[in-house]
Motif scaffolding. Structure first.
Motif, mmCIF file in Angstrom:
data_model
loop_
_atom_site.group_PDB
_atom_site.id
_atom_site.type_symbol
_atom_site.label_atom_id
_atom_site.label_comp_id
_atom_site.label_asym_id
_atom_site.label_seq_id
_atom_site.Cartn_x
_atom_site.Cartn_y
_atom_site.Cartn_z
ATOM 1 N N VAL A 1 -9.053 -0.325 -5.911
ATOM 2 C CA VAL A 1 -7.994 -0.423 -4.909
ATOM 3 C C VAL A 1 -8.426 -1.400 -3.818
ATOM 4 C CG1 VAL A 1 -6.946 1.828 -5.259
ATOM 5 C CG2 VAL A 1 -8.960 1.626 -3.778
ATOM 6 N N PRO A 2 -7.520 -1.907 -2.977
ATOM 7 C CA PRO A 2 -6.090 -1.648 -3.033
ATOM 8 C C PRO A 2 -5.395 -2.571 -4.041
ATOM 9 C CG PRO A 2 -6.587 -3.083 -1.191
ATOM 10 C CD PRO A 2 -7.898 -2.760 -1.846
ATOM 11 N N TYR A 3 -4.203 -2.167 -4.476
ATOM 12 C CA TYR A 3 -3.355 -3.085 -5.247
ATOM 13 C C TYR A 3 -1.905 -2.856 -4.875
ATOM 14 C CZ TYR A 3 -2.848 0.848 -8.609
ATOM 15 O OH TYR A 3 -2.613 2.059 -9.208
#
Ligand SMILES: [Zn+2]
Lengths: 155, 388
Positions: free
Chosen positions: A96-98
């Motif tokens: 993450v993040p995405y």
């Protein structure tokens, strides 16, 4: 003899097999070639993405009226995944993040495609932004959603 | 419409994060025992048992078969229901149909979940079609994130409003002895909790809970002989969305069709409900995230589109407000999933009986709506009344 609550851990490692079927199978084979296709209901005319066997509204066979969609489109909704989620493909947490987004592809006004965006900056993602699918190189595609790496911003 | 059906008895456990002190059957039996006592009946008076949990969450099938004795199903007719997040609602609906048909005079409905048994997210990801959906799914959290973001973009709602909705539900939960999370929190606390999938923060999401809830349903003749005020299940409705909407986290281009609007429209028309906010005295909606509340309020016709956040801002949904919602503290405070749909109906019934204790709403409750919701936009809704 202690009477503390007893909890027993039971690990399981199971394998499952899923048949894609003729409709989703066609979609995935096209995806492997770098194309995104929907099918059109012969009764109400709306598109289904991914292609489905039956139109829920008309309850008729959707059939094989394949409609190629553009790999470019417009974001209609998005979010940012910040807390790690299980990736069901590998059974582990995803990095993450995405950014996830619902995208209306050009030529498919009544269906949304769900995928990741390359752009991770919350200040730069907005509804209405134009994006384009980035595919893996031809030899590296397997007929999976992962054949698209993400959607990149275009002007 | 079938024969009249009343709720005769209500029983629930104290819901908790962990219940290492009991196994599945023992926990189920706690709720069954309480519901039978409340109805003034023994298991001999029960004609059929409808049982539900979300299979796989405890890591095994045939949960019904393994808990026959505790649930009271020994040699009785009955069914096991499993429809995901709506399982509890489906079980109550099935119990209602059994009694309303005239084939059974009494039905015991038992819903439960013991989420300390396994990481439930591991089961939940298998609820997505594996080839198209699963790789991209962000679990239930992703659905509420897209809901919340869409709502902020289209209305004046800000993060503060969803946080206030969560605080109101926490304030209610602290008055409910059965609630799992009894948080003492402020809007600032919610806004400071960590982001899961923006704009959904940790405090916006329902917990994973252990618990069970049971109802005794009876025919009119049986219910009128019971010790408690009968609460009538006047009507119910269900509707499902198509699979293509489930895909993509419930996001589709406009115009969108909502299963909730369709179900509510049918139920309101049959019962002459033209002003839901005025004619329904209390709401127990199945709200797994405070971000879903605004959508639910508008889709159930409590207010016009784009206005729900204003009602929350005015705190109209509090126990002493004009439109009390989630007086129990709701699913964001307590979520033993298979029990959650049953709990909504149980809590609405307690409000009509005026037996909700500290969480009793200020209004004179004659009518209530209880619902269950699940992924795929699957909806079960109940209309409960004090008058037959
Ligand atoms: Zn059609």
């Amino acid at each position: 003899m202690s009477d503390e609550p007893l909890e027993i851990v039971i690990p399981m490692d199971l394998r499952f097999k899923w048949s894609a079927g003729p409709h989703l199978g066609h979609f995935l084979r096209e995806l492997r070639e770098g194309n995104i296709v929907a099918n059109r209901c012969p009764e109400c005319g709306r598109l289904q993405l991914p292609p489905t066997p039956v139109c829920g509204r008309c309850h008729v066979a959707m059939g094989t009226d394949w409609v190629p969609l553009s790999t470019k489109g417009t974001v209609i909704s998005y979010s940012f995944v910040v807390d790690p989620m299980y990736d069901a493909g590998i059974g582990d947490m995803r990095p993450v993040p995405y950014t996830i987004a619902a995208i209306v592809l050009d030529g498919g006004p009544d269906v949304a495609f769900f995928h990741r965006l390359e752009e991770k900056d919350p200040e730069k993602v907005r509804v209405g932004m134009r994006v384009e699918a980035v595919f893996r190189p031809p030899g590296k595609r397997q007929g999976l959603m992962e054949d698209i790496i993400h959607f990149r911003t275009i002007d | 419409m079938g024969d009249r059906v009343a709720i005769m008895g209500v029983g629930q456990t104290d819901h908790r994060y962990m219940r290492p002190d009991v196994n599945h059957e023992e926990m189920i039996h706690e709720a069954v025992r309480l519901a039978l006592e409340d109805a003034g009946l023994t298991i001999r008076d029960i004609d059929t048992v409808i049982f539900d949990n979300m299979d796989l969450f405890e890591g095994h099938y045939l949960a019904d078969a393994m808990t026959v004795d505790g649930a009271g199903m020994y040699l009785k007719p009955g069914l096991k229901m499993n429809t995901g997040g709506t399982s509890g609602g489906t079980a109550v609906a099935t119990g209602w149909q059994h009694v309303a048909s005239g084939l059974f005079e009494t039905a015991l409905v038992v819903g439960w979940q013991k989420q300390d048994a396994s990481p439930s997210i591991g089961s939940l990801v298998t609820a997505r079609e594996p080839l198209y959906d699963r790789e991209l799914a962000a679990g239930a959290v992703g659905i509420f994130a897209t809901m919340g973001l869409q709502y902020m973009q289209e209305t004046g709602c800000r993060e503060e409003h969803a946080a206030l909705a969560r605080v109101i539900m926490a304030d209610n939960a602290r008055k409910n002895p059965h609630a799992h999370l009894k948080l003492e929190i402020t809007v600032e606390d919610v806004l400071a909790s960590r982001v899961l999938v923006w704009p959904v923060r940790l405090l916006h999401m329902s917990p994973t809970s252990c618990g069970a809830c049971a109802l005794v349903l009876g025919s009119e003749a049986r219910a009128r002989k019971g010790p408690k005020t009968p609460v009538w299940i006047r009507d119910l409705e269900t509707a499902h969305r198509e699979v293509s909407v489930f895909r993509g986290g419930c996001v589709e281009p406009r115009p969108q069709v909502s299963a909730i609007e369709v179900a509510a429209g049918r139920l309101y028309r049959r019962n002459g409900i033209t002003d839901p906010a005025g004619q329904i005295d209390v709401w127990e909606l199945y709200t797994p995230s405070s971000w879903a509340l605004f959508h639910w309020m508008e889709l159930f016709g409590i207010c016009e589109k784009g206005q729900a956040w204003r009602l929350v801002e005015k705190e109209a949904i509090r126990l002493d407000g004009p439109i009390p919602i989630e007086p129990s503290g709701g699913v964001v405070s307590t979520n033993p999933i298979g029990a959650s749909g049953v709990i909504r109906v149980a809590e609405a019934a307690l409000q009509i009986r005026k037996e909700a204790g500290e969480r009793q709403v200020a209004k004179d409750v004659k009518t209530a709506v209880a619902t269950a919701w699940g992924a795929g936009s699957w909806i079960v809704m109940f209309y409960l009344t004090r008058e037959a």
